[in-house]
Write a protein that holds these residues in place. Structure first.
Motif, short mmCIF file in Angstrom:
data_model
loop_
_atom_site.label_atom_id
_atom_site.label_comp_id
_atom_site.label_asym_id
_atom_site.label_seq_id
_atom_site.Cartn_x
_atom_site.Cartn_y
_atom_site.Cartn_z
N SER A 85 0.83 -1.21 0.00
CA SER A 85 0.00 0.00 0.00
C SER A 85 0.87 1.26 0.00
CB SER A 85 -0.92 0.00 1.23
OG SER A 85 -1.76 -1.12 1.23
N VAL A 86 1.90 1.28 0.86
CA VAL A 86 2.76 2.46 0.99
C VAL A 86 3.52 2.70 -0.31
CG1 VAL A 86 4.73 3.43 2.21
CG2 VAL A 86 2.98 2.17 3.46
N ASP A 87 4.13 1.65 -0.85
CA ASP A 87 4.94 1.80 -2.07
C ASP A 87 4.07 2.12 -3.28
OD1 ASP A 87 7.13 1.28 -0.56
OD2 ASP A 87 7.50 -0.73 -1.32
N LEU A 88 2.86 1.56 -3.35
CA LEU A 88 1.96 1.89 -4.46
C LEU A 88 1.60 3.36 -4.44
CD1 LEU A 88 0.09 1.12 -6.83
CD2 LEU A 88 -1.66 0.54 -5.13
N GLN A 89 1.25 3.86 -3.25
CA GLN A 89 0.89 5.27 -3.14
C GLN A 89 2.09 6.17 -3.46
OE1 GLN A 89 -2.33 6.35 -2.62
NE2 GLN A 89 -1.38 8.26 -3.31
N ALA A 90 3.28 5.77 -3.00
CA ALA A 90 4.48 6.56 -3.28
C ALA A 90 4.77 6.62 -4.77
CB ALA A 90 5.67 5.97 -2.52
N LYS A 91 4.61 5.48 -5.46
CA LYS A 91 4.85 5.45 -6.90
C LYS A 91 3.84 6.31 -7.65
CE LYS A 91 7.02 3.92 -10.54
NZ LYS A 91 8.42 4.30 -10.81
N ILE A 92 2.58 6.24 -7.23
CA ILE A 92 1.54 7.06 -7.87
C ILE A 92 1.81 8.54 -7.61
CG2 ILE A 92 -0.92 7.66 -7.77
CD1 ILE A 92 -1.47 4.67 -7.28
N ASP A 93 2.22 8.88 -6.39
CA ASP A 93 2.55 10.28 -6.07
C ASP A 93 3.66 10.80 -6.97
OD1 ASP A 93 0.63 10.39 -4.13
OD2 ASP A 93 2.00 9.95 -2.47
N GLN A 94 4.67 9.97 -7.19
CA GLN A 94 5.77 10.36 -8.07
C GLN A 94 5.28 10.63 -9.49
OE1 GLN A 94 8.92 7.48 -8.10
NE2 GLN A 94 9.65 7.97 -6.03
N ASN A 95 4.49 9.70 -10.01
CA ASN A 95 4.01 9.85 -11.39
C ASN A 95 3.09 11.05 -11.55
OD1 ASN A 95 5.42 7.55 -12.13
ND2 ASN A 95 3.66 6.17 -11.86
N VAL A 96 2.19 11.24 -10.60
CA VAL A 96 1.27 12.38 -10.67
C VAL A 96 2.03 13.69 -10.55
CG1 VAL A 96 -0.63 13.54 -9.48
CG2 VAL A 96 -0.73 11.08 -9.85
#
Length: 421
Positions: free
Chosen positions: A109-120
């Motif tokens: 959950s943490v890494d998925l959100q971090a990756k999405i934050d980076q892309n956005v």
């Protein structure tokens, strides 16, 4: 009198009559019940699966909730009141105690959100919607995550594919929701509203007859298939009776009569054609009147009975021709019975009675076109499921009748050649 002789032979063979009439009924009822209960198991009875949650976050909770809400699975997270580890789950599945184990990795959950934050953040920055004076922090490299699936080695490939597609779709929906939420937070403190419902959907177009939807079921597939199997099973008693006539000297006495061998063949054809039609109508009667009482859908033959009878008759001709040929060529019952049973099983397997032809390898699909069972099965499907006319099934029933003519001719030629030698 040749016809009467054949009926007398069958009447005296109680075991043969049981094979011809009782066994096909038991077969069609058993197979249809098994297949129908399999469909119900998939849709109505939940399959217990193991879930190893190493994430303890929002993604794993969503996966758990979605699995629990589904009509397919019941989720097991503990064995003997202890949390399941990956090793325990792997061992339980490989021993056949469970069909499936899902292992969710740590920090998903943490890494998925971090990756999405980076892309956005990259997208928003490229659009010039961020503070240009702010210095961009170096992006942390986030490794891809794997959701592991352990399957029981005995599980069929179709089940594996269905489960993997369902879980892949579930994870994709979670990712999509997270992306929308992140964009929403970036673009204005929750003022933007994104519709997260799927834009593209699928709809099955079901054929209609007289404004009624025609939905194929297990009965419509099994009754024609196993009726054909029963019809072709007359090869065994027919070939055995021919061998008996030769070994007991009855055939020699028949030849002393002022009639040709063709008359004897016609007598057998008429007798066993009647047997085939009785088998067919018994199977249809069971499918119509008995099936509803044992929890199966009844066979709908409205407007189809005549054409189905035609297909059954010509399928019977093909089986009779094969039985006559086998009985003529075989010297002993030990040759005719095992070969007849084995050859019928092979014709059924190749013809699509057990496995659909489209699911076979290309070479087997080509070979299947040479099986008389395939011609009869396709003709039955054309009538029962595709609602075709008599004209459209003529090519298939012509092939069945041609098979009868060819096999019978070979039998007559072989017998004449053998006697002259």
């Amino acid at each position: 009198m040749s016809v009467v002789k054949e009926f007398l032979l069958l009447k005296r063979d109680l075991g043969g009559l049981i094979i011809l009439f009782i066994m096909p009924l038991v077969l069609v009822i058993t197979v249809t019940l098994i297949q129908d209960s399999t469909f119900k198991t998939i849709s109505d009875t939940k399959i217990p699966i193991l879930l190893v949650d190493n994430d303890k976050g929002s993604v794993s909770k969503t996966v758990f909730d979605n699995l629990e809400k589904s009509n397919l699975f019941s989720v097991v997270t503990q064995i003997d009141n202890k949390a399941i580890t990956e090793e325990v789950a792997k061992e339980a599945v490989y021993k056949g105690k469970f069909q499936l184990a899902i292992v969710i990795p740590k920090n998903l959950s943490v890494d998925l959100q971090a990756k999405i934050d980076q892309n956005v953040a990259k997208i928003v920055s490229s659009m010039g919607l961020t503070d240009s004076t702010a210095t961009a922090a170096p992006s942390e490299i986030i490794k891809e995550k794997e959701v592991k699936l352990y399957f029981d080695p005995a599980v069929q490939m179709s089940f594996k594919n269905a489960v993997m597609n369902a879980i892949d779709k579930m994870i994709s929906q979670i990712e999509t929701k997270s992306i929308y939420t992140t964009f929403q937070n970036q673009l204005g403190e929750g003022t933007a509203s994104f519709e997260q419902k799927s834009f593209i959907t699928f709809k099955e177009i079901i054929p209609r007859i007289n404004n009624k939807e025609i939905r194929p079921n297990s009965v419509q597939h099994n009754v024609p298939a196993w009726t054909l199997f029963a019809i072709f099973f007359i090869v065994i008693p027919l070939s055995i009776n021919i061998v008996k006539e030769k070994s007991q000297g009855t055939f020699v006495r028949l030849l002393t009569n002022p009639v040709s061998n063709l008359i004897v063949i016609i007598g057998k054809t008429i007798t066993y054609s009647a047997i085939c039609m009785i088998q067919f109508y018994m199977m249809v009667a069971v499918a119509i009147f008995l099936f509803p009482h044992i929890g199966l859908p009844p066979l709908n033959i409205e407007g189809h009975l005549f054409l189905m009878s035609v297909v059954a008759l010509f399928s019977g001709f093909a089986a009779i021709g094969f039985g006559i040929l086998l009985g003529t060529v075989a010297s002993t019952q030990e040759q005719s019975a095992p070969f007849g049973a084995t050859s019928v099983l092979i014709l059924a397997a190749v013809g699509g009675v057990w496995v659909p032809v489209f699911a076979m390898p290309k070479i087997m699909q080509i070979i299947a076109k040479s099986s008389p069972m395939n011609w009869g099965l396709e003709a039955f499907y054309d009538v029962l499921l595709r609602n075709v006319s008599l004209l459209e099934i003529i090519p298939k029933i012509s092939l069945l009748f041609l098979f009868f003519i060819i096999t019978t001719s070979i039998a007559l030629f072989y017998d004449k050649k053998k006697r002259t030698v």
